[in-house]
Design an enzyme around this catalytic site. Sequence first.
Site, mmCIF file in Angstrom:
data_model
loop_
_atom_site.group_PDB
_atom_site.id
_atom_site.type_symbol
_atom_site.label_atom_id
_atom_site.label_comp_id
_atom_site.label_asym_id
_atom_site.label_seq_id
_atom_site.Cartn_x
_atom_site.Cartn_y
_atom_site.Cartn_z
ATOM 1 N N GLY A 1 1.259 -8.563 -2.473
ATOM 2 C CA GLY A 1 1.366 -7.105 -2.506
ATOM 3 C C GLY A 1 0.092 -6.465 -2.009
ATOM 4 O O GLY A 1 -0.748 -7.116 -1.382
ATOM 5 N N ASN A 2 -0.042 -5.187 -2.271
ATOM 6 C CA ASN A 2 -1.287 -4.502 -1.929
ATOM 7 C C ASN A 2 -1.598 -3.469 -3.015
ATOM 8 O O ASN A 2 -0.793 -3.261 -3.925
ATOM 9 C CB ASN A 2 -1.219 -3.882 -0.537
ATOM 10 C CG ASN A 2 -0.145 -2.833 -0.434
ATOM 11 O OD1 ASN A 2 -0.206 -1.814 -1.108
ATOM 12 N ND2 ASN A 2 0.872 -3.107 0.382
ATOM 13 N N ARG A 3 -2.741 -2.836 -2.903
ATOM 14 C CA ARG A 3 -3.224 -2.019 -4.008
ATOM 15 C C ARG A 3 -2.761 -0.568 -3.946
ATOM 16 O O ARG A 3 -3.216 0.257 -4.721
ATOM 17 C CB ARG A 3 -4.755 -2.083 -4.048
ATOM 18 C CG ARG A 3 -5.262 -3.446 -4.491
ATOM 19 C CD ARG A 3 -6.765 -3.556 -4.324
ATOM 20 N NE ARG A 3 -7.459 -2.422 -4.921
ATOM 21 C CZ ARG A 3 -8.632 -1.955 -4.514
ATOM 22 N NH1 ARG A 3 -9.223 -2.508 -3.472
ATOM 23 N NH2 ARG A 3 -9.190 -0.937 -5.117
ATOM 24 N N SER A 4 -1.841 -0.255 -3.095
ATOM 25 C CA SER A 4 -1.408 1.138 -3.001
ATOM 26 C C SER A 4 -0.628 1.546 -4.253
ATOM 27 O O SER A 4 0.311 0.859 -4.667
ATOM 28 C CB SER A 4 -0.529 1.328 -1.767
ATOM 29 O OG SER A 4 -0.048 2.636 -1.753
#
Length: 418
Positions: free
Chosen positions: A227-230
Amino acid sequence: MARILIGVSGGIAAYKSIELARLATQAGHGVRVLVTANAERFVGAATFEGITGAPVLRGEFDPDPARGAYPGDPTPEHAPISHLALAERADAMVVAPASVNTLAKLAAGFCDSMLTTSFLTTRAPRIVAPAMNGRMWEADATQANTATLRERGVTILEPAEGALASRGERGRGRMQEPTEILAAIEAALASAPPREPAPEPLPLAGVRVLITAGGTREAIDPVRFIGNRSSGRMGIALAIAAAARGAEVTLIAANVTLPVPPGIERVEVTSAAELATAAGSAFENCDVLLMAAAVADFRPTGAAGDKLAREGSGGLELHLEETEDVLAGLGVRRRPGQVLVGFAAEHGGDFVGRARGKLERKGIDAIVVNDVSDAAIGFESEENEVTIVEREGELLVPRADKAVVAEAILDRVEALRS
Ligand SMILES: Cc1cc2nc3c(=O)[nH]c(=O)nc-3n(C[C@H](O)[C@H](O)[C@H](O)COP(=O)(O)O)c2cc1C
């Protein structure tokens, strides 16, 4: 001159309402006509349309080709919620003829047609001209309904005595003459308090804005993902700001835990592929696309069907394949008039130059870029500092709350649409 809304229901006297529409139009008023389904058994809409120069409306679900405008008004750029627009703008509403049936509906507060809905909601003076057989007029229910309307401030133009439509019959039931009805309208207009000036329409009223927010997750196995941190904060700030400017907002939310206010349509997605599908199907109907989601550039090739076990694995190597470039794909499909804005998180260096390259490759109108090498802004932060890169020129939006940044972005969207 005034905006006059004429409601016509089903009775023989409907032919007289054609003359009423003609007289009111000739007097310089902007006239719109609403008919019940039964009124059209007596008179044709084409006659009213020819006389008033405006479409006749029937059902509350029918779109108004004139977008709520009266003859003489400029046609609004966007369609309003049409079942209320004509009533809101009317200076006077008259129901002529009012059949026994429609009279009962008006007294009871029915909203099953444009006529009844407009009568219920308008703030303008209301005039009702009943027309019916004498026995129907004298009936207890009709008298009670008339009294109810009168108590509510509705002007009732009592039917006159004389020859009725049924051959050889006389009695009280004849609708008042069109000249008398118009005189009553003029009197109501003259004594009505001046209307407050209509509020300025919101700048994005009726504009359909599609926003993506959050970060996608690409499955490794049923429980793990890349995933990513958004967090989705920027996209949600945009959705709230666009809705406050009158836009119809659809938010495609990828793994966003934050709530959105009511009135914003929210579509949940998890992966880049799901986001691409959701955005692809909503794209055609949008006027503005704001791609604020952080969409994965890579995903594991073939997610494992079962949870991968550490024991005896000897480690795990992942092979990643490219995901589809959603924005570039939509850029190819864009139709004239659509505004497409991308978002890019770039890490240091000439991040503005790299963003400009993306803008050109993806065929979009603007790209909002932030430098994620600065930990105080961007992902998971309440604040952001962005540069809005457009085909001609760029604008630095200095570090501020994401709500403030959202307003700056929407100002540019409005400018790009004009
Ligand atoms: C030939 C004919 C004439 C009619 N004239 C009247 C009339 O003058 N007044 C009335 O209230 N109803 C009259 N009606 C009955 C209405 O058309 C009927 O009640 C209808 O349901 C009214 O629908 P609306 O109020 O939705 O327009 C008449 C019916 C027919 C068949």
